[in-house]
Design an enzyme around this catalytic site. Structure first.
Site, PDB file in Angstrom:
ATOM      1  N   VAL A 123      19.815 126.216-108.903  1.00  0.00           N
ATOM      2  CA  VAL A 123      20.452 125.122-108.828  1.00  0.00           C
ATOM      3  C   VAL A 123      19.345 124.365-107.743  1.00  0.00           C
ATOM      4  CG1 VAL A 123      22.104 123.864-107.681  1.00  0.00           C
ATOM      5  CG2 VAL A 123      22.489 126.176-109.191  1.00  0.00           C
ATOM      6  N   GLU A 124      18.485 125.339-106.431  1.00  0.00           N
ATOM      7  CA  GLU A 124      17.910 124.646-105.212  1.00  0.00           C
ATOM      8  C   GLU A 124      16.756 124.044-105.785  1.00  0.00           C
ATOM      9  OE1 GLU A 124      18.910 123.789-102.512  1.00  0.00           O
ATOM     10  OE2 GLU A 124      21.028 124.245-102.123  1.00  0.00           O
ATOM     11  N   SER A 125      16.226 124.901-106.560  1.00  0.00           N
ATOM     12  CA  SER A 125      14.675 124.672-106.594  1.00  0.00           C
ATOM     13  C   SER A 125      14.351 125.462-107.980  1.00  0.00           C
ATOM     14  CB  SER A 125      14.058 125.550-105.933  1.00  0.00           C
ATOM     15  OG  SER A 125      13.986 127.424-106.010  1.00  0.00           O
TER      16      SER A 125
END
Length: 461
Positions: A123-125
């Site tokens: 999700v983040e990266s």
């Protein structure tokens, strides 16, 4: 063998969970941690009864630790549809994750956390270790500079520990555990990770109004934060049952991808990759925190990540290498110098010189600015690179081409004693490190030394 392995893992989970008993944790959070532990025992017994060999599929291992509550919302369905429309994108993320996911799962399990947390970098990266956002967040876990510093992640011209796989994972899981002890709910924890603990707490206080318990859906959240939590739940749902979404997950082996190797001397990134017998792109993917062509050594050894089958190769080749490990030198800009002039002086292409130093080809250079240039390509006398000495049984490496070191705080250290040891002023040390009077073991302090400091330190050692 499987039972022995399971028992060992459970003992590790118990040991990792014990410190949490001393944290200011909510009763609900404590109950959840205990339930997670009981669930781990139940799943381990079930696995032992149904299998005669350890699972070699990392996805199966991850699924067995899923424990976040379901979310039934439009945002979750939307994210499921977005992900499952692009099989090639999923394949790309899985291929990137191959280097890092086993290590992250190990750390998540060791702390007794839901294994969905190991999927948060998707999700983040999208598991890109050099991902960088408009808010200046960086790395797999997308730390902004201030939060990174608060959790001990070094950030300077040479090195950005927010991109370090091991250090950033440790910091992210520390932060997530802290948030969980505050909010007692993993969905709220994930919202706080995205939005900030202060903002979430204010929103909860405004919504409370006599309610004994606040859920995520009770809060007025920014669209980005609401989508952030929904996206992780969507990813979890897809990985739990990819066949339901028409998705194929490429298998990932349930074994380490990399080993950690310490080095005590500065070395070119390119040479380190050659000595490890790995492509430079692979070396950079495992060691993305180094954003200059030199791996610089300060007050402590550096740790490199290398593929498990290349670690011994690197150590052996390094021991037998009898040439200089560094092909670059530090140049401090004089007045009225340009990139073009330095490229001509040191016989290096303008574009390459600019890229290595993170500059534009048309950048204006400031007096005293640090620039990396090739060694041995100028008539100017090159300085000695390192003066090494020991103090209190510790090895130090000081560079004549840099006046900054990182000091790792040890038990018993005070600002006064550190300042006295290095010939500095307490106020200076505080000004370089956030103006805080507090020290904690393992904290990293930036110390700036001039030549007189270095000479004094060498004379006293």
């Amino acid at each position: 063998m499987l039972e022995t392995r399971i028992i060992r893992n459970l003992l590790v989970i118990m040991a990792a969970s014990m410190p949490l008993a001393f944290l200011p944790i909510t009763a609900e959070a404590r109950e959840t941690l205990e339930n997670n532990y009981r669930t781990s025992i139940s799943k381990a017994k079930k696995t032992s009864a149904n299998s005669n060999k350890p699972l070699d599929d990392l996805w199966t291992r991850i699924r067995s630790g899923f424990s976040l509550a379901d979310m039934y919302s439009q945002e979750v369905r939307h994210n499921e549809n977005q992900f499952t429309r692009h099989q090639k994108y999923i394949d790309h993320i899985v291929e990137r994750s191959r280097r890092y996911l086993f290590y992250i799962v190990e750390e998540v399990e060791r702390r007794g956390m839901p294994t969905e947390i190991a999927l948060l970098p998707i999700v983040e990266s999208a598991f890109d270790p050099v991902a960088y956002s408009r808010q200046h967040a960086s790395g797999l876990w997308q730390f902004i500079p201030s939060t990174g510093r608060a959790y001990g992640l070094e950030q300077n011209w040479w090195y950005d520990e927010r991109r370090d796989v091991v250090a950033a994972t440790r910091a992210a899981l520390d932060y997530l555990q802290k948030l969980y002890t505050m909010f007692g709910d993993w969905q709220l924890t994930l919202a706080a990770y995205n939005w900030g603990e202060g903002a979430l707490k204010r929103s909860m206080d405004e919504t409370q109004k006599g309610k004994k318990r606040i859920r995520l859906h009770d809060l007025q959240l920014p669209t980005e934060t609401k989508n952030h939590v929904a996206k992780l739940i969507a990813v979890r749902n897809i990985i739990a049952k990819p066949e339901n979404y028409g998705i194929r997950l490429k298998p990932l082996p349930n074994r380490p991808y990399f080993e950690q190797v310490e080095i005590t001397r500065p070395i070119d990134v390119k040479l380190a990759a050659e000595l490890a017998d790995v492509p430079e792109a692979e070396f950079a993917a495992l060691n993305p925190a180094y954003h200059r062509p030199i791996i610089r050594i300060n007050d402590a050894p550096r740790t490199l990540l290398l593929p498990v089958n290349k670690a011994r190769t690197f150590v052996a080749n390094l021991e037998n290498y009898d040439k200089s490990l560094v092909s670059w030198r530090i140049y401090r800009v004089k007045e009225m110098e340009t990139i073009e002039e330095l490229s001509d002086k040191y016989a290096i292409d303008v574009a390459e010189l600019a890229e290595i130093n993170g500059l534009s080809e048309r950048s204006t250079l400031r007096r005293g600015q640090i620039v990396l240039v090739p060694r041995g390509k100028s008539k100017a006398k090159e300085p000695d690179y390192f003066v090494q000495n020991t103090q209190n049984g510790r090895r130090h490496a000081y560079s004549s081409w840099d006046d900054q070191i990182i000091y790792v705080v040890k038990k018993g250290d005070t600002l006064y004693h550190i300042a006295k040891r290095y010939g500095l002023d307490v106020k200076e040390i505080k000004s370089w490190n956030g103006n805080s009077d507090r020290l904690s073991i393992g904290q990293k302090l930036t110390l700036r030394l001039d030549n007189s400091n270095k000479i004094r330190l060498a004379d006293n050692s």
